[in-house]
Scaffold this active site. Sequence first.
Site, PDB file in Angstrom:
ATOM      1  N   TYR A  62      -5.896  -1.237  -7.483  1.00  0.00           N
ATOM      2  CA  TYR A  62      -5.338  -2.457  -6.844  1.00  0.00           C
ATOM      3  C   TYR A  62      -4.819  -2.179  -5.434  1.00  0.00           C
ATOM      4  CZ  TYR A  62      -0.719  -1.323  -9.162  1.00  0.00           C
ATOM      5  OH  TYR A  62       0.424  -0.762  -9.618  1.00  0.00           O
ATOM      6  N   GLU A  63      -4.504  -3.247  -4.764  1.00  0.00           N
ATOM      7  CA  GLU A  63      -4.032  -3.200  -3.368  1.00  0.00           C
ATOM      8  C   GLU A  63      -5.132  -2.704  -2.434  1.00  0.00           C
ATOM      9  OE1 GLU A  63      -1.529  -5.191  -2.837  1.00  0.00           O
ATOM     10  OE2 GLU A  63      -2.302  -4.438  -0.953  1.00  0.00           O
ATOM     11  N   GLY A  64      -6.377  -3.102  -2.735  1.00  0.00           N
ATOM     12  CA  GLY A  64      -7.527  -2.580  -2.000  1.00  0.00           C
ATOM     13  C   GLY A  64      -7.921  -1.273  -2.664  1.00  0.00           C
ATOM     14  N   ARG A 124       0.838  -1.214   0.000  1.00  0.00           N
ATOM     15  CA  ARG A 124       0.000   0.000   0.000  1.00  0.00           C
ATOM     16  C   ARG A 124       0.866   1.253   0.000  1.00  0.00           C
ATOM     17  NH1 ARG A 124      -5.072  -2.380   3.614  1.00  0.00           N
ATOM     18  NH2 ARG A 124      -5.745  -3.610   1.840  1.00  0.00           N
ATOM     19  N   GLN A 169      -9.799   1.545   1.120  1.00  0.00           N
ATOM     20  CA  GLN A 169      -8.842   2.276   1.979  1.00  0.00           C
ATOM     21  C   GLN A 169      -9.585   3.264   2.879  1.00  0.00           C
ATOM     22  OE1 GLN A 169      -5.699   1.330   1.964  1.00  0.00           O
ATOM     23  NE2 GLN A 169      -6.166  -0.037   0.263  1.00  0.00           N
TER      24      GLN A 169
END
Length: 598
Positions: free
Chosen positions: A442-444, A298, A449
């Site tokens: 991506y990455e949540g 993140r 977030q």
Amino acid sequence: MPVYNPPLRDMQFVMHEVFKVTDEFKSMPQHADTDAETINAVLEEAGKFASEVIFPLNISGDAEGCQLDIKTHEVTTPKGFKEAYKTYVDGGWAALSCDPEFGGQGLPLVVNQCLYEMMNSANQAWTMYPGLTHGAYASLHTYGTDEQKATYLAKMTSGEWTGTMCLTEPHCGTDLGLMRTKAEPQPDGTYKITGNKIFISAGEHDMADNIVHLVLARLPDAPKGIKGVSLFVVPKYLVNKDGSLGERNAIHCGGLEHKMGIKANATAQIVIDAAIGTMVGAPNKGMQGMFVMMNAARLGVGNQSLGLTEVAYQNALAYAKDRLQMRSLSGVKAKDKLADPIIVHPDVRKMLLTAKAYAEGGRALAIYSSVLLEKVHNHPDEKVRKDSDEMLSLLTPIVKAFLTDNGYQAATMCQQVFGGHGYIKEWGMEQHVRDARINMIYEGTNTIQSLDLLGRKVLGDNGAALKKFGKLVGALVQEEGVNEKMAEFINPIAVLGEQITKFTMEIGFKGLQNPDEVGAAAVDYLRVAGHLVFGYFWARMAQVALREIAAGNTDPFYQGKLQTARFYFAKLFPETASLMRTARAGSAVLMDTDAALA
Ligand SMILES: Cc1cc2nc3c(=O)[nH]c(=O)nc-3n(C[C@H](O)[C@H](O)[C@H](O)COP(=O)(O)OP(=O)(O)OC[C@H]3O[C@@H](n4cnc5c(N)ncnc54)[C@H](O)[C@@H]3O)c2cc1C
């Protein structure tokens, strides 16, 4: 021709003049002797690697993309990528901030942070191949057994092997509790893993000898949902006892995604067909190990957008000084030319300054976060480790979402500076926009977030971590509150600091009655919190600039910093008022709308 000049002066300003990082390192035995000259010298070389080796491959890599040989399942990366990776490994760049126990150079993480910012500016798609390795390394370093560490960490440190994170499956991305990949225990203590993962970045390529996949899967007796997920290390090639490469493991690339941006990074469908893996951490506790990786990723994704913001800004600035169109509203500026350069027009300046303010504010936040991470790992005082961990945990969703939202805005504004020339390929600007878009997903996703920030990190601990950040703001307000020259920077953050406490309590209270209120406010809330954080760092940067100017320093860098701070507080920070207003509008206008969405 696109340009990229490593922003070394600004990195030095943030590290040494604002945060005085080497003073911070004095209390950490590993880094007590690391001086500013060493850091600067390493980063100067890092800048050369980024601008001279991988930047020239950015546009060609995008045009060429990756090719999969469907018979061998091998992926060929674009021309020059493999050679550039060899230069990276031979130069020791992979090992910069890794643990000396596994062959790392043990430099502070801030050096790696700045290296990666520059590599992301130069070529995000290329940078993702080594970039994913750092998260996998961190996960194995924290939760791996001694044997796993001995097998993998030295090769990942040197960069000879790269890493991936294999979470996503066709039917689940955000909700990993739905995952189906299975892990069958074997009599020898290994596991046979079977399943299909999709969208795996750097999932297959020709740049390294082995690929170390970290795979989430379920044991046969696992509880349902996220509490039944375990983590496994599944190498592309099995590793013999002596460390040499053994047989090909039953994990391969079944297809490559055709996508909007980062085309030179192989986004792989990964077929896992009874592949051999070993468990990382405890059964059903896979998310612990994966979170080490996800948190690193993140921060890394925020850094990707920071890099893109900087390179987009540099190119738009150069173009705006060169491109002649129309005359300035306030009278001719370039008398010897047929028209004025577009940089004279207020809105062009606004777009440029927006990108500059986002890049430099983002750099301050990213560098500050890397120093926090350093303290989490290496500070001898347990309380400092714990406090730093809490602060970093609060800031991580802000780094990920605020920097990537800003990065996308900045990239489109910088494209706009080019007019029609920004829309065609040869200037490279449309590629920045396409590349920047994935960072919000991506990455949540950035929505996830924002829920993490508001739901878990703020309301989940009754605002304790946010109050700690509020204390930093309060201390700066106290220190500079009577300094008239600082008023334009201090007053807005003092006011927002107070407003955000009330704002948070209001949402928390409404959320107790109706949880959708939290979901309806979260995205706006994250942007408000992002501005409080940026406002604090911009005020600190303005403070240093004002002091230098007052001391007679005539370096135009400080005037530029001050003007950018003024622009930020006058033109960007005030969006907090409308964001709080829209957040307060509540959830009913979203949830009582079935007829509208029928
Ligand atoms: C180019 C690329 C590279 C990637 N690299 C990797 C990788 O290396 N490894 C890996 O494992 N994955 C990777 N991913 C997958 C990526 O992380 C997921 O796509 C992302 O997390 C979203 O999951 P999803 O696509 O399944 O969307 P979904 O989960 O289906 O979400 C769809 C939409 O619904 C929203 N949504 C879902 N749940 C909620 C909720 N509770 N509240 C509010 N909104 C919600 C989401 O925000 C989103 O807007 C990659 C994806 C791409 C496109």
